[in-house]
Design an enzyme around this catalytic site. Structure first.
Site: not given
Length: 462
Positions: A276, A279, A308, A343, A361, A384
């Site tokens: 993580e 990341w 959207w 998370n 988003w 996101w």
């Protein structure tokens, strides 16, 4: 006497701070600390009132810690990054500063600010930059074409190859230096909204204690328990990392004290947590390689043309935790009340907003930043875009989390749901993820809304 200025930004610590260590190396130099608040810039970047409050509380602690080292921490406030540059130029003249030390920030506006500063300083003032908030400097882990990786796994593999051969050291906490005659003042209240935050303590020792306890007591089971929101089994160190109260190197070194050579077992809880942190590194490197990510642009260009629905009523219901899907609503209520979200839940609610409700988003990304104590542009944007299938390494656009199935999988007895949705407290486990079925039988939870969309129908519209 030589004067060094250490400019604190998102590195609010005295331990493992390369810029601070280097600023204090010359024993004959005086050292001045500086923090500049930029409320109007914060508003433009959607910083939450909780994060601003946490920064303020942390600065009070940092000022005391620096005072013990005889380093005064000056505080200034101005509207924008441009004004911030002018403040530093004036301070350099006032205190005859010879060198400025700081740890890099990688967002677009912040990098532009630093470039502007170098152009406005007198030629005899040197700026010394450090990569104090990452394991490795951006653009140093590249593929065979000398380009930034677009997929996480090959990036991680290349990162690990470099990392284990040259494990970064912890920078020393400076010893007390010669006292200056500069007077400091108590950190004033920010000209910014305030809101209480939970889970995080601005005291350094409390943060280190939390890190140490996690590595000693929880990380071994992290891979198995990290996805269960009713358990206190995540590190909850994110705000410390976002503001630099702790560093990733400190995380690594505490981890290796308990689990030496953990990287040799990639199925272990220790490696899963370290993954993580990689990341986090990946997303920070990406915003340097692709600055447009800081400008509300998707990583995959064609996705900028998605049509959207952007139903404002649905968005408000999502924000308030009134969608009729218990796991979604419990997660959003946790965010709204605490400034933090588990998370796994971040992934579920992002998928729901984008793919069930067909809402851009960027609306979700902005709302998260406005609420989170641990708001971090690179990680928030990366997460996101992953959920929206617009980013690097993202889930395919046709993959959509079923919120009911996700709830049953990760909160099977509804323990987390009941914590945040008291109106469902008496619903049996069998119906906790589909309370409308219980309502049809008993007619006693009319205060909880019906689903605002039907997932199976929404999925077919993708």
């Amino acid at each position: 006497m030589k004067t060094n200025l250490i400019w604190f930004r998102n590195d609010l610590r005295i331990m493992d701070n390369p810029a601070l260590e280097k600023a204090c190396e010359d024993k004959d130099a005086s050292v001045i600390g500086l923090y500049i608040a930029t409320p109007q810039q914060w508003k433009a970047h959607d910083m939450s009132a909780r994060q601003a409050c946490f920064i303020h509380d942390r600065l009070i602690q940092l000022q005391d810690e620096l005072d013990a080292l005889n380093i005064p921490l000056l505080f200034h406030s101005c509207d924008s990054f441009t004004d911030c540059v002018n403040v530093i130029v004036d301070l350099c003249k006032e205190y005859s500063v010879n060198q400025i030390f700081y740890n890099n920030q990688y967002e677009y506006n912040e990098r532009e600010r630093d470039y502007l500063l170098k152009g406005k300083l007198s030629p005899d003032i040197e700026c010394l930059e450090f990569d104090g908030n990452l394991f490795t400097a951006p653009l140093t882990i590249l593929n065979s074409q000398k380009q930034m990786y677009k997929i996480f796994t090959p990036f991680r593999n290349a990162f690990l190859d470099q990392f284990v051969q040259n494990i970064p050291r912890i920078y020393n906490q400076p010893k007390a230096i010669k006292k200056t005659k500069i007077k400091t003042h108590k950190i004033p209240e920010f000209d910014y909204a305030k809101q209480d935050y939970e889970f995080f303590n601005p005291n350094t020792q409390k943060a280190l204690q939390k890190l140490e306890e996690f590595c000693a007591e929880k990380v071994e089971d992290y891979a198995d328990k990290r996805n269960i929101p009713s358990l206190d089994h995540t590190s909850q160190l994110s705000a410390y990392l976002a503001l630099g109260v702790l560093s990733v190197r400190q995380c690594f070194h505490y981890l290796t004290q308990e689990h030496p050579h953990f990287w040799e077992n990639q199925k272990s809880g220790a490696f899963t947590w370290f993954n993580e942190l990689i990341w986090r590194e990946f997303y920070q490197h990406l915003i340097v390689a692709h600055p447009y990510l800081c400008k509300h642009k998707p990583f995959i260009n064609w996705t900028d043309h998605v049509k959207w629905k952007n139903n404002k009523d649905h968005f408000e219901q999502w924000k308030a935790g009134n969608t009729g899907y218990p796991i979604i609503d419990a997660a959003m209520r946790q965010l709204n009340q605490t400034g933090w979200m588990h998370n796994r839940l971040r992934m579920i609610i992002a998928s729901f907003l984008v793919k069930d409700l067909l809402i851009d988003w960027r609306w979700g990304e902005q709302y998260f930043m406005s609420q989170l104590t641990d708001g971090d542009l690179a990680a928030n944007n990366g997460g996101w875009q992953w959920a929206a299938s617009t980013g690097t390494d993202s889930t395919p656009y046709f993959r959509i989390f079923n919120p009911t199935t996700q709830g049953k999988r990760f909160d099977p007895k509804g323990e987390f749901i009941r914590q945040w949705i008291p109106e469902l407290a008496k619903v049996p486990d069998k119906f906790i993820h589909e309370p409308q079925l219980w309502s049809e039988k008993k007619g006693n939870i009319t205060e909880y809304p019906q689903p605002i969309v039907t997932h199976d129908i929404a999925k077919k519209k993708l």
